[in-house]
Design an enzyme around this catalytic site. Structure first.
Site, mmCIF file in Angstrom:
data_model
loop_
_atom_site.group_PDB
_atom_site.id
_atom_site.type_symbol
_atom_site.label_atom_id
_atom_site.label_comp_id
_atom_site.label_asym_id
_atom_site.label_seq_id
_atom_site.Cartn_x
_atom_site.Cartn_y
_atom_site.Cartn_z
ATOM 1 N N GLU A 53 17.494 101.167 77.815
ATOM 2 C CA GLU A 53 16.861 100.088 78.593
ATOM 3 C C GLU A 53 17.899 99.247 79.340
ATOM 4 O OE1 GLU A 53 13.841 100.218 79.076
ATOM 5 O OE2 GLU A 53 12.786 100.921 77.288
ATOM 6 N N HIS A 107 14.575 92.882 73.473
ATOM 7 C CA HIS A 107 13.377 93.713 73.615
ATOM 8 C C HIS A 107 13.031 94.260 72.236
ATOM 9 C CE1 HIS A 107 10.672 96.978 74.288
ATOM 10 N NE2 HIS A 107 11.574 97.891 73.973
ATOM 11 N N HIS A 121 9.305 95.651 69.581
ATOM 12 C CA HIS A 121 7.949 96.197 69.579
ATOM 13 C C HIS A 121 7.058 95.363 68.643
ATOM 14 C CE1 HIS A 121 9.990 100.346 70.592
ATOM 15 N NE2 HIS A 121 10.055 99.486 71.593
ATOM 16 N N HIS A 166 3.828 99.134 74.995
ATOM 17 C CA HIS A 166 5.209 99.433 74.608
ATOM 18 C C HIS A 166 5.844 98.306 73.787
ATOM 19 C CE1 HIS A 166 9.529 100.746 75.981
ATOM 20 N NE2 HIS A 166 9.516 100.227 74.779
HETATM 21 P P1 13P Z 1 17.203 102.638 72.823
HETATM 22 O O1 13P Z 1 17.433 103.273 71.485
HETATM 23 O O2 13P Z 1 17.742 103.471 73.937
HETATM 24 O O3 13P Z 1 17.700 101.219 72.857
HETATM 25 O O4 13P Z 1 15.613 102.589 73.071
HETATM 26 C C1 13P Z 1 14.777 101.903 72.218
HETATM 27 C C2 13P Z 1 13.571 101.352 72.897
HETATM 28 O O5 13P Z 1 12.912 100.491 72.353
HETATM 29 C C3 13P Z 1 13.209 101.868 74.226
HETATM 30 O O6 13P Z 1 12.305 101.001 74.856
HETATM 31 ZN ZN ZN Z 2 11.097 99.857 73.432
#
Ligand code: 13P
Ligand code: ZN
Length: 272
Positions: free
Chosen positions: A123, A146, A148, A219
């Site tokens: 990202e 970022h 989830h 996401h």
């Molecule tokens: P990375 O492992 O590349 O950081 O990806 C994790 C992720 O949450 C992608 O949106």
């Molecule tokens: Zn992600």
């Protein structure tokens, strides 16, 4: 050949930021918002790490279509495919990268596992664009998170809340006073886009110009702050609102919510 930099070489200011990253990464894992390699973190260290040397043998990772302004910037970033729960010291899952002056790619200045195997998060396009957008507007924010978060993510699948950011913001503000006060600019929704894509990066920058949290549809969520703690807090408070909303809906009733008068009273008190 110079020796690779050790953690002690990074200096107090950088180490202080890295400690906060470890703390926040542990929260993300405990909350269940960072399964496997889910989630990523970056901190713009350009102002405090400009003296960190680029070791001559550092690998250059080339990247296409980097904005010119990326040249010379130094970021802490989590690694692609790494587990955020591995961000405890010695922090194998993170590294410090510097973009070359011509913005053709980055060199890994430091990572606990050694610079050669480290690759920045997939990202990176979003993280980088957010940092560049902020510095072009003299913004004070330096950290991007970022992750989830389960309940916000679930709401992004909702047929109404998932597509109407004004409705989502007003509804979450009404769940408890903290959301109105500590997520004052609300939540923007970025329609689903391929993870790691420049389209997603563009949508994220647009969202963060007007809102505190950007919900990546189906996401996850992104926020920025003066440090990673501030960025985490924004997502955490928004997620609390989402959890209350979903708890009420799953118990079979629509929440009453704070009234418009109650919200206005908060806005007056906190000058919102
Ligand atoms: P990375 O492992 O590349 O950081 O990806 C994790 C992720 O949450 C992608 O949106
Ligand atoms: Zn992600």
């Amino acid at each position: 050949m110079e020796r690779a930099m050790s953690r002690e070489d990074l200096g107090e200011d950088v180490l202080r930021e890295l400690d906060k990253v470890s703390e926040v990464a542990a929260h993300l894992w405990e909350r269940g918002w960072a399964e496997r390699n889910g989630g990523n973190i970056s901190v713009d260290l350009t102002a405090i790490a400009d003296r960190l040397p680029t070791t001559p043998d550092a690998v250059t990772v080339t990247m296409k279509d980097l904005p010119r302004e990326a040249g010379g910037r130094t970021l802490f970033v989590t690694g692609a495919g790494e587990r955020l729960r591995d961000l405890r010291p010695p922090m194998r899952a993170g590294g410090i990268v510097r973009f070359d002056d011509a913005a053709n790619g980055y060199r890994v200045l430091w990572s606990a596992g050694g610079p050669s195997g480290f690759r920045a998060t997939s990202e990176l396009p979003s993280h980088l664009r957010i940092h560049l957008d902020l510095s072009s507007r003299n913004g004070e924010h330096r950290a991007v998170v970022h992750c989830h978060p389960t309940d916000l993510l679930a709401l992004s699948h909702h047929p109404r809340f998932g597509i109407d950011e004004e409705l989502l913001t007003r509804t979450l503000w009404a769940m408890l006073p903290e959301v109105r006060v500590f997520v004052p600019s609300g939540i923007a929704i970025a329609p689903y886009a391929l993870p790691g894509s420049s389209v997603l990066a563009e949508l994220t920058v647009e969202g963060l110009r007007k809102a505190d949290v950007v919900l990546w549809s189906k996401h996850g969520a992104v926020a920025m702050g003066g440090d990673v703690r501030e960025a985490f807090d924004l997502i955490d408070v928004a997620e609390k609102g989402a959890a209350i909303l979903l708890r009420c809906l799953s118990a079979g009733y629509d929440p009453v919510g704070l009234s418009d008068d109650q919200l206005r009273e908060l806005e007056r008190k906190f000058d919102l």
